[in-house]
Design a protein around this motif. Structure first.
Motif, PDB file in Angstrom:
ATOM      1  N   GLY A 216      -4.424   4.079  -3.167  1.00  0.00           N
ATOM      2  CA  GLY A 216      -5.044   4.365  -1.882  1.00  0.00           C
ATOM      3  C   GLY A 216      -4.183   3.857  -0.748  1.00  0.00           C
ATOM      4  N   PRO A 217      -4.218   4.519   0.400  1.00  0.00           N
ATOM      5  CA  PRO A 217      -3.346   4.127   1.517  1.00  0.00           C
ATOM      6  C   PRO A 217      -3.753   2.812   2.171  1.00  0.00           C
ATOM      7  CG  PRO A 217      -4.827   5.885   2.174  1.00  0.00           C
ATOM      8  CD  PRO A 217      -5.027   5.690   0.700  1.00  0.00           C
ATOM      9  N   THR A 218      -4.958   2.331   1.892  1.00  0.00           N
ATOM     10  CA  THR A 218      -5.362   1.069   2.517  1.00  0.00           C
ATOM     11  C   THR A 218      -5.240  -0.111   1.564  1.00  0.00           C
ATOM     12  OG1 THR A 218      -7.641   1.500   1.915  1.00  0.00           O
ATOM     13  CG2 THR A 218      -6.969   2.149   4.128  1.00  0.00           C
ATOM     14  N   ALA A 219      -4.643   0.118   0.400  1.00  0.00           N
ATOM     15  CA  ALA A 219      -4.481  -0.984  -0.552  1.00  0.00           C
ATOM     16  C   ALA A 219      -3.609  -2.077   0.064  1.00  0.00           C
ATOM     17  CB  ALA A 219      -3.856  -0.478  -1.843  1.00  0.00           C
ATOM     18  N   GLY A 220      -3.951  -3.320  -0.224  1.00  0.00           N
ATOM     19  CA  GLY A 220      -3.092  -4.430   0.207  1.00  0.00           C
ATOM     20  C   GLY A 220      -3.312  -4.873   1.631  1.00  0.00           C
ATOM     21  N   THR A 221      -4.357  -4.362   2.287  1.00  0.00           N
ATOM     22  CA  THR A 221      -4.623  -4.784   3.657  1.00  0.00           C
ATOM     23  C   THR A 221      -4.895  -6.291   3.695  1.00  0.00           C
ATOM     24  OG1 THR A 221      -5.569  -2.627   4.098  1.00  0.00           O
ATOM     25  CG2 THR A 221      -6.070  -4.363   5.689  1.00  0.00           C
ATOM     26  N   SER A 222      -4.225  -6.977   4.555  1.00  0.00           N
ATOM     27  CA  SER A 222      -4.321  -8.438   4.774  1.00  0.00           C
ATOM     28  C   SER A 222      -3.770  -9.269   3.620  1.00  0.00           C
ATOM     29  CB  SER A 222      -5.756  -8.876   5.112  1.00  0.00           C
ATOM     30  OG  SER A 222      -6.478  -9.135   3.933  1.00  0.00           O
ATOM     31  N   TYR A 223      -3.111  -8.625   2.639  1.00  0.00           N
ATOM     32  CA  TYR A 223      -2.511  -9.406   1.549  1.00  0.00           C
ATOM     33  C   TYR A 223      -1.380 -10.296   2.057  1.00  0.00           C
ATOM     34  CZ  TYR A 223      -4.901  -6.969  -2.282  1.00  0.00           C
ATOM     35  OH  TYR A 223      -5.832  -6.483  -3.150  1.00  0.00           O
ATOM     36  N   GLU A 224      -0.712  -9.883   3.153  1.00  0.00           N
ATOM     37  CA  GLU A 224       0.388 -10.691   3.679  1.00  0.00           C
ATOM     38  C   GLU A 224      -0.106 -12.088   4.047  1.00  0.00           C
ATOM     39  OE1 GLU A 224      -0.414  -7.726   5.017  1.00  0.00           O
ATOM     40  OE2 GLU A 224      -1.562  -8.283   6.795  1.00  0.00           O
ATOM     41  N   LEU A 225      -1.363 -12.145   4.507  1.00  0.00           N
ATOM     42  CA  LEU A 225      -1.890 -13.446   4.925  1.00  0.00           C
ATOM     43  C   LEU A 225      -2.133 -14.337   3.714  1.00  0.00           C
ATOM     44  CD1 LEU A 225      -4.311 -12.247   7.724  1.00  0.00           C
ATOM     45  CD2 LEU A 225      -1.946 -12.993   7.902  1.00  0.00           C
ATOM     46  N   THR A 226      -2.621 -13.732   2.625  1.00  0.00           N
ATOM     47  CA  THR A 226      -2.809 -14.514   1.405  1.00  0.00           C
ATOM     48  C   THR A 226      -1.467 -15.029   0.889  1.00  0.00           C
ATOM     49  OG1 THR A 226      -4.582 -12.968   0.938  1.00  0.00           O
ATOM     50  CG2 THR A 226      -3.988 -14.492  -0.811  1.00  0.00           C
ATOM     51  N   ALA A 227      -0.452 -14.179   0.974  1.00  0.00           N
ATOM     52  CA  ALA A 227       0.872 -14.592   0.503  1.00  0.00           C
ATOM     53  C   ALA A 227       1.399 -15.755   1.343  1.00  0.00           C
ATOM     54  CB  ALA A 227       1.838 -13.407   0.571  1.00  0.00           C
TER      55      ALA A 227
ATOM     56  N   GLY B 288       0.817  -1.205   0.000  1.00  0.00           N
ATOM     57  CA  GLY B 288       0.000   0.000   0.000  1.00  0.00           C
ATOM     58  C   GLY B 288       0.853   1.258   0.000  1.00  0.00           C
ATOM     59  N   PHE B 289       1.893   1.254   0.825  1.00  0.00           N
ATOM     60  CA  PHE B 289       2.784   2.414   0.937  1.00  0.00           C
ATOM     61  C   PHE B 289       3.484   2.689  -0.397  1.00  0.00           C
ATOM     62  CE2 PHE B 289       6.730   4.312   3.092  1.00  0.00           C
ATOM     63  CZ  PHE B 289       6.115   5.547   3.231  1.00  0.00           C
ATOM     64  N   SER B 290       3.908   1.617  -1.072  1.00  0.00           N
ATOM     65  CA  SER B 290       4.585   1.779  -2.359  1.00  0.00           C
ATOM     66  C   SER B 290       3.673   2.471  -3.361  1.00  0.00           C
ATOM     67  CB  SER B 290       4.977   0.427  -2.940  1.00  0.00           C
ATOM     68  OG  SER B 290       5.662  -0.307  -2.000  1.00  0.00           O
TER      69      SER B 290
END
Lengths: 526, 380
Positions: free
Chosen positions: B271-282, B93-95
């Motif tokens: 958006g700043p909230t993009a990718g929320t909880s994506y780490e869990l999918t990965a 999200g930050f990127s």
């Protein structure tokens, strides 16, 4: 071998009888058909070197592990123990060599762990504390029941461990090295407690490396060697010499020091090195030790557990930081270098615990063998597979690893072959100095002889070798020089012609005053 | 090895069991489970929906998979090392936010100018940023001995917070750039196709290939497997375990940054909230792909298949009209099943020799024996 028992026990005398106990771990036979009797109200001491199978036998008798085959009779009834608590319910408890206390809990909670006294509102802590105080009074130790175990010194922790075993009201109490951290007064108290217990009909099995100490307390002596009973006797009829002879035996020929060449320059020089104890900073596990080793020389370091051998070797190899002194390799100070740099300069360590420190279990035999010398087969950015393969194949041939090939999983090898892989891995880096911490631990006698032959071949080609051992017979094999460590210092130094008795005496294992003169004479000679 | 004879006599009795066809089939199914699961998913959804089985749909689904696939490759490196990286979703999200910020132009007040960096400079800067996040993770874990779970959990919050602060919670909508400023082309990553394949999928393929080469053909890859399998042994063999550890988190951060670029390019907004909880999918993709969370075991191929399993499953559920809530349940069930099978596979390796011998031996020591009778003979 005085294998014949020097007495015939009365039938009702035996409270527990183990018959034909066999225990195998993978390909290694820890116990080979052992018969062992525990006599009512007596102290039976089990003598034997490290790896003789004492602890394995005790773990079987206390239900911690199950035997591969064989039977156990308790009061003439055949029994099998499902677990340690099953054995405890039948009145057998054990004080383990490694402390099995929870350091974050209090003395009281440790003593009653798993069998808390129930009161009207949960656990009856007051009653537990009262009983704990009684136990501590019996052991003449002034420890508050609410003290955390981690705040006690090692000897006091051992007292707690003993108190826990006493609190169960066992009929059979197994003590595996109970005195290793105790002071002389504490040992006396323990012995008095043991005598009280035996007077009440409790049977004790005692294991100790302090042979003389054990001789004081024991009624019967049983000697175990390489997984078999070599001798049993009534304690009245034996002496220290008898024990040592039966413990060590006429061993398999492990070779003799390589000869026919002159030693080279000093390869490794340890100057006044100290290593601080990890748990308490005021104590040193290695205490101002100095040592020179020449190219082509094989030095054996003998000592008991806790003598500081492992710490010394790990400090030289760079895993532990010295608290004082310096280490020179070929005349250059390497004290500040990391492990990788020391390996690159030709100083390698074969660690004591193969599984924990030596092998990567998830990788193949080949990947383990080449791990320390990856740099030698990197071409450009990539690993050269063909070069790696030839390196691995050469190494397998060189150290005689019996394996289906480099791609076989490392777990498919027997203990001895795994050890050869660890040694082979370090040898492929072309070292000048090789340190081996207990290289014979957990491998059978044939593999042991092979490892020693390998080392003496390399020494003849100029490798400086330092290996540590806790078996006297191994000191008297390929080593040109034997150094005995005791409490972090060198307590004696011998040539290849030392005797077993004088080496054991110098380690603090058994103090035999007759040899004192002899020893100082020997030390001057070299 | 004179005393190993009972093992030798035991070996022939093992062999018929090992070589039966039923056994090999079970073994094949177990070891290729993620791949078979993927095929099963494709077959089931193709039967349930006429739209599922088409090249167009596969490519669309693949472009969804790409984001997770790229994250999962980075995550695999970390997990092989025995660690975990919970911060990748936030880094993603930050990127995107940083990319959006740079595309709007950087105002240098002291010079009174606005810089509009070209797209490639933006991409490079964002990747450097991802590496920096990874560097912080790595230093915390390797040198300051903070447990990986805690360190990256902290970074999850810090980085997400930084993204929210950058935008004040708002979204950068215009990432198209202007031809007169020379910064157009950001949408190329997310929209364009090469030979009909979405660029995102190609980027994933390139990253996977590079990852594979690193793991299999370089010293670094070997160090990574070794230090993940047994850090103490690796260290004593001269492996620079700390540097390896820092590097894997940096690589994971870079992967997250690349995924962030692709996602914001696909959406042409950041958006700043993009990718929320994506780490869990990965993490799920890596686990389904057969990697051990304890480190040392796993590969890129499995991880990619794992990412495809998750992506094709959830897109399939969307296509046949299952509610989003049920999708979550299914994904969870697949993850648990995968871990269960992992446990069976790794336990099997240990247990194989004992049934024939019938001897109760401790599991730790049993590793020393082997499933393969040929090896047993040579080892004995």
């Amino acid at each position: 071998m005085n294998a014949a028992p020097e007495f015939e026990p009365a039938p009702g005398d035996t409270v527990l009888a183990a018959r034909h106990i066999v225990k195998t771990y993978g390909g290694t036979h820890a116990l080979k058909g052992v018969n062992f009797d525990i006599r009512r109200g007596k102290v039976t001491t089990l003598f034997g070197e490290n790896g003789a199978g004492k602890s394995t036998l005790m773990k079987i008798l206390s239900g911690v592990t199950t035997p591969t085959s064989g039977s156990i009779e308790l009061d003439g009834q055949s029994v099998t123990f499902a677990s340690a608590s099953d054995a405890r319910d039948r009145g057998i408890s054990i004080i383990h060599q490694e402390l099995s206390l929870a350091p974050n809990l209090s003395v009281r909670d440790n003593i009653f762990m798993g069998r808390e006294i129930r009161g009207a509102t949960g656990v009856d802590f007051a009653e537990e504390a009262r009983q704990t105080r009684l136990l501590m009074a019996e052991l003449e130790e002034d420890i508050d029941p609410l003290t955390l175990v981690q705040d006690l010194r090692l000897g006091q922790q051992q007292i707690v461990e003993i108190a826990r075993a006493l609190s169960v009201d066992s009929r059979i109490l197994i003590m595996d090295e109970p005195t290793s951290a105790l002071s002389a007064t504490e040992v006396e108290v323990l012995f008095r407690v043991i005598r009280d217990l035996t007077a009440r009909g409790v049977s004790i099995v005692y294991i100790s490396h302090h042979l003389e100490e054990a001789l004081q307390i024991t009624d019967y002596a049983v000697v175990l060697r390489d997984g078999a009973i070599t001798a049993t006797a009534n304690a009245r009829h034996i002496n220290l010499e008898w024990i040592v002879r039966n413990m060590v035996g006429e061993n398999f020929d492990l070779g003799s020091p390589p000869t026919g060449y002159a030693f080279g320059e000093i390869a490794l020089s340890v100057e006044d090195v100290s290593v601080a104890d990890a748990s308490s900073s005021e104590r040193s596990v290695v205490d101002g030790l100095s040592l020179d080793v020449h190219n082509g020389e094989i030095v054996c370091i003998y000592g008991l557990m806790g003598a500081g051998r492992t710490e010394l070797l790990e400090c030289i190899a760079g895993r532990l930081h010295p608290s004082g002194g310096r280490i020179l390799l070929g005349g250059n100070d390497i004290s500040r270098l990391g492990i990788a740099e020391r390996i690159a300069r030709g100083l390698v360590l074969v660690p004591e615990d193969r599984q924990r420190d030596g092998l990567v279990q998830t990788m193949s035999v080949g990947a383990n063998l080449s791990l320390a010398s990856i740099g030698s087969f990197v071409r450009g950015m990539f690993l050269s597979r063909s070069q790696e393969r030839s390196l691995v194949e050469a190494s397998i041939r060189d150290v005689h690893v019996k394996t289906a090939g480099g791609s076989a999983p490392i777990g498919s090898l027997s203990g001895g072959n795994q050890q050869k892989v660890v040694i082979g891995k370090m040898l492929t880096t072309n070292p000048k100095v090789m340190l081996l911490d207990e290289p014979s631990r957990g491998i059978d006698i044939g593999a042991k002889a092979e490892v020693f032959r390998l080392l003496s071949e390399r020494a003849a080609r100029g490798l400086a070798v330092i290996f540590s051992t806790s078996e006297v017979a191994e000191c008297l094999s390929i080593a040109h020089r034997i150094i005995v460590m005791h409490r972090g210092r060198i307590s004696a130094e011998f040539g290849a012609d030392a005797t077993k008795e004088e080496i054991m005496a110098a380690s603090g294992e058994a103090v035999v005053s007759d040899h004192e003169e002899h020893r100082s004479h020997k030390r001057d000679r070299r | 090895m004179t005393d190993a004879s009972p093992d030798r006599s035991r070996a022939p009795r093992v062999s018929p069991r090992v070589s039966t066809d039923g056994f090999s089939l079970a073994k094949l199914l177990l070891e290729g489970r993620a791949f078979f699961a993927l095929i099963a998913i494709i077959i089931v959804f193709s039967l349930l929906s006429p739209y599922y089985f088409s090249v167009g749909n596969f490519l669309t689904m693949a472009s969804h998979v790409a984001i997770f696939g790229i994250l999962a490759v980075g995550m695999l490196l970390v997990i092989l090392n025995g660690g975990i990286d919970l911060s990748v979703g936030s880094t993603l999200g930050f990127s995107g936010v940083i990319a959006g910020f740079l595309m709007q132009g950087v105002q240098l007040t002291s010079f009174g100018v606005i810089l509009y960096p070209p797209v490639w400079v933006v991409a490079v800067l964002v990747c450097v940023l991802g590496a920096l996040v990874g560097l912080v993770n790595g230093v915390l874990i390797a040198w300051l001995k903070v447990p990986a779970f805690v360190a990256t959990l902290g970074m999850l919050y810090v980085v997400r917070g930084a993204a929210l602060l950058m935008t004040n919670g708002l979204t950068y909508n215009d990432l198209g750039g202007k031809p007169e400023l020379g910064n157009t082309g950001f949408e190329w990553l997310g929209f364009n196709r090469l030979l009909d394949i979405p660029i995102g999928v190609l980027v994933m393929a390139v990253i996977a290939i590079i990852g594979s080469i690193i793991l299999n053909r370089t010293a670094f890859g070997r160090w990574l497997y070794a230090s993940g399998g047994n850090e103490r042994a690796a260290e004593l063999s001269g492996v620079p375990v700390k540097q390896v550890q820092v590097s894997v988190y940096m690589l994971s951060g870079i992967c997250a940054a690349v995924a962030g670029l692709i996602l914001s390019s696909e959406l042409t907004s950041a958006g700043p909230t993009a990718g929320t909880s994506y780490e869990l999918t990965a993490i799920a993709a890596v686990v389904i792909g057969g990697a051990a969370l304890t480190g040392g075991r796993g590969n890129i191929r499995g991880t990619l298949v794992g990412a495809f399993v998750i992506g094709f499953l959830s897109d399939g559920l969307v296509i046949i009209g299952v509610s989003a809530y049920w999708q979550t349940v299914f994904t969870g069930a697949v993850i648990v099943l995968a871990v269960l099978l992992n446990a069976i596979q790794y336990r099997r390796r240990v247990k194989l020799p004992s049934p024939a011998g019938g001897s109760p031996t401790s599991p730790q020591k049993d590793k020393a024996t082997t499933a393969d009778p040929a090896l047993e003979r040579t080892a004995g």
